[in-house]
Write a protein that holds these residues in place. Structure first.
Motif, mmCIF file in Angstrom:
data_model
loop_
_atom_site.group_PDB
_atom_site.id
_atom_site.type_symbol
_atom_site.label_atom_id
_atom_site.label_comp_id
_atom_site.label_asym_id
_atom_site.label_seq_id
_atom_site.Cartn_x
_atom_site.Cartn_y
_atom_site.Cartn_z
ATOM 1 N N ALA A 268 0.927 -1.242 0.173
ATOM 2 C CA ALA A 268 0.403 0.304 0.085
ATOM 3 C C ALA A 268 0.798 1.360 -0.347
ATOM 4 N N LEU A 312 -7.436 -4.456 0.834
ATOM 5 C CA LEU A 312 -7.751 -2.491 1.635
ATOM 6 C C LEU A 312 -9.369 -3.069 2.244
ATOM 7 N N ASP A 316 -12.708 1.702 5.096
ATOM 8 C CA ASP A 316 -11.838 2.763 6.049
ATOM 9 C C ASP A 316 -12.037 4.062 5.367
ATOM 10 N N VAL A 319 -9.151 5.314 3.488
ATOM 11 C CA VAL A 319 -9.004 4.872 1.628
ATOM 12 C C VAL A 319 -10.104 5.468 0.883
ATOM 13 N N PHE A 330 -11.771 2.560 -5.602
ATOM 14 C CA PHE A 330 -11.472 0.897 -5.080
ATOM 15 C C PHE A 330 -13.446 0.444 -4.837
ATOM 16 N N ALA A 374 -14.238 5.228 -2.896
ATOM 17 C CA ALA A 374 -14.863 3.753 -2.140
ATOM 18 C C ALA A 374 -16.039 3.511 -2.501
#
Length: 398
Positions: A268, A312, A316, A319, A330, A374
């Motif tokens: 990461a 991941l 979060d 993120v 993501f 995300a």
């Protein structure tokens, strides 16, 4: 009274030995997990040998024929042949394969032959030809003209031989039901569990060759869109190539790319540093993740518990914030069925999912994702409901 003596000469209280014993137990358990992963990855009775590349002269009604162009930094078994090893070539080798996919197959599945390929039941090569660079680019250009300029390039992952990568791409192209010119970029994986470090070196070795391939595609006037799809360690190769393109001022090439990284095996922190150089791309870079990816969890353990990008957690907030800053999307695809006990190959089902979306007329079908952040890919049975749901306020109201 019976006593179990762990250490014959042990002195002190249980508290003195609890921590080292737990560490020892943890290492034993991890070793067993690593062994299990190795067995799962290597004990594939269906792992095909190079003999599967020999053309089968047969035609089957209902079989789907997929043409795959290949550019590889793998060495040929012998001059002029289209069998490739895990050794490194001094130049890119080129070939083309026509692959037959059997009728009635399941999405995401490759029907490997046990002996001689039978196009009515298994995958099979029906034609192949070795090419030089000029022939390769000329044929690819003509193919791109016939598919409205769309080209898709697949970069395979760790522990893959040439045949596995070739047929995986053919399966995805067949499932997608899209008109695209398909290219396999095959780097010299050792195709062994123990070859992890050698594979990482082979990735770096192949970086400049992938850059040259992408630049050649961008120069072709018949190519209007380049889809770059990479899996696992192939993601590391791909992002290194993006970084190289930016450092050498080839911004025009980067602007032509739609990049998807599936379960990327990238540290990461390394990814963050790479993207600091690459910068925001014209279209957001898409990363498909699964926090339950056991192969990446083992990779993380081998790397001293440094997080892998492909595992991941999109829930979060860090993120999501990092994704917005880097113009990266993501997408958690954990809801898709798993194709292997390690949950590492879900990406192979994504092609069939998009085919379903087009059939149902979903508004998101066929549209590029232009929003960083995300997301969660939600699937219910064989139907798709809100395929891209932004984590945060949108998710809370879902």
């Amino acid at each position: 009274m019976f006593r179990l003596k762990v250490f014959p000469n042990m002195q002190g209280s249980w508290a003195d030995f609890r921590a080292p014993l737990l560490r020892l137990l943890h290492e034993v358990v991890f070793g067993l997990q690593l062994l299990a992963v190795g067995v799962s990855l290597s004990a594939c009775a269906s792992r095909p040998g190079p003999e599967i590349l020999e053309p089968v002269q047969a035609h089957v009604d209902g079989a789907q024929i997929v043409t795959v162009y290949t550019a590889t930094t793998r060495a040929r078994e012998a001059p002029g042949v289209t069998r490739f090893t895990g050794e490194r070539a001094r130049q890119t080798n080129y070939a083309t394969f026509d692959i037959s996919l059997p009728p009635g197959r399941q999405p995401g599945k490759i029907d490997w032959p046990r002996n001689r390929p039978d196009p009515s039941r298994t995958v099979a090569v029906v034609d192949q030809q070795g090419l030089d660079e000029r022939e390769f680019l000329a044929r690819l250009s003509a193919s791109a003209r016939s598919t409205q300029g769309e080209v898709s390039l697949f970069v395979h992952g760790y522990n893959q031989n040439f045949q596995q990568a070739l047929f995986r791409l053919a399966q995805m192209v067949g499932d997608s039901q899209q008109e695209t010119s398909s290219i396999l970029f095959a780097w010299p994986s050792q195709a062994t569990v123990a070859g992890y470090v050698a594979d990482r070196d082979a990735v770096i070795y192949s970086r400049d060759y992938l850059v040259e391939m992408l630049a050649a595609l961008a120069r072709d006037r018949n190519v209007s869109k380049i889809n770059l799809f990479a899996h696992s360690m192939g993601g590391l190769l791909t992002v290194e190539a993006l970084r190289q393109l930016r450092l050498t001022g080839q911004d025009r090439v980067l602007d032509r790319l739609q990049v998807v990284l599936a379960a990327p095996d990238i540290d990461a922190d390394v990814f963050r540093a790479q993207m600091n150089v690459v910068g925001p791309m014209e279209m957001p870079l898409i990363v498909l993740v699964s926090p339950d990816d056991r192969a990446l969890l083992v990779s993380q353990r081998l790397a001293g518990q440094h997080e892998r990008v492909g595992a991941l957690d999109v829930n979060d907030p860090r993120v999501e914030e990092a994704a917005r800053q880097a113009n990266v999307a993501f997408i958690d695809i954990s809801s898709l069925d798993t194709l292997d006990p390690l949950n590492h190959n879900r990406y192979a089902l994504v092609a069939s999912i998009y085919a379903q979306l087009e059939e149902t007329g979903d508004l998101n079908a066929g549209q590029p994702l232009r929003q960083a952040g995300a997301f969660v890919f939600k699937s219910i049975g064989s139907t798709i409901s809100s395929p891209f749901v932004l984590v945060g306020k949108a998710l809370a109201g879902d």
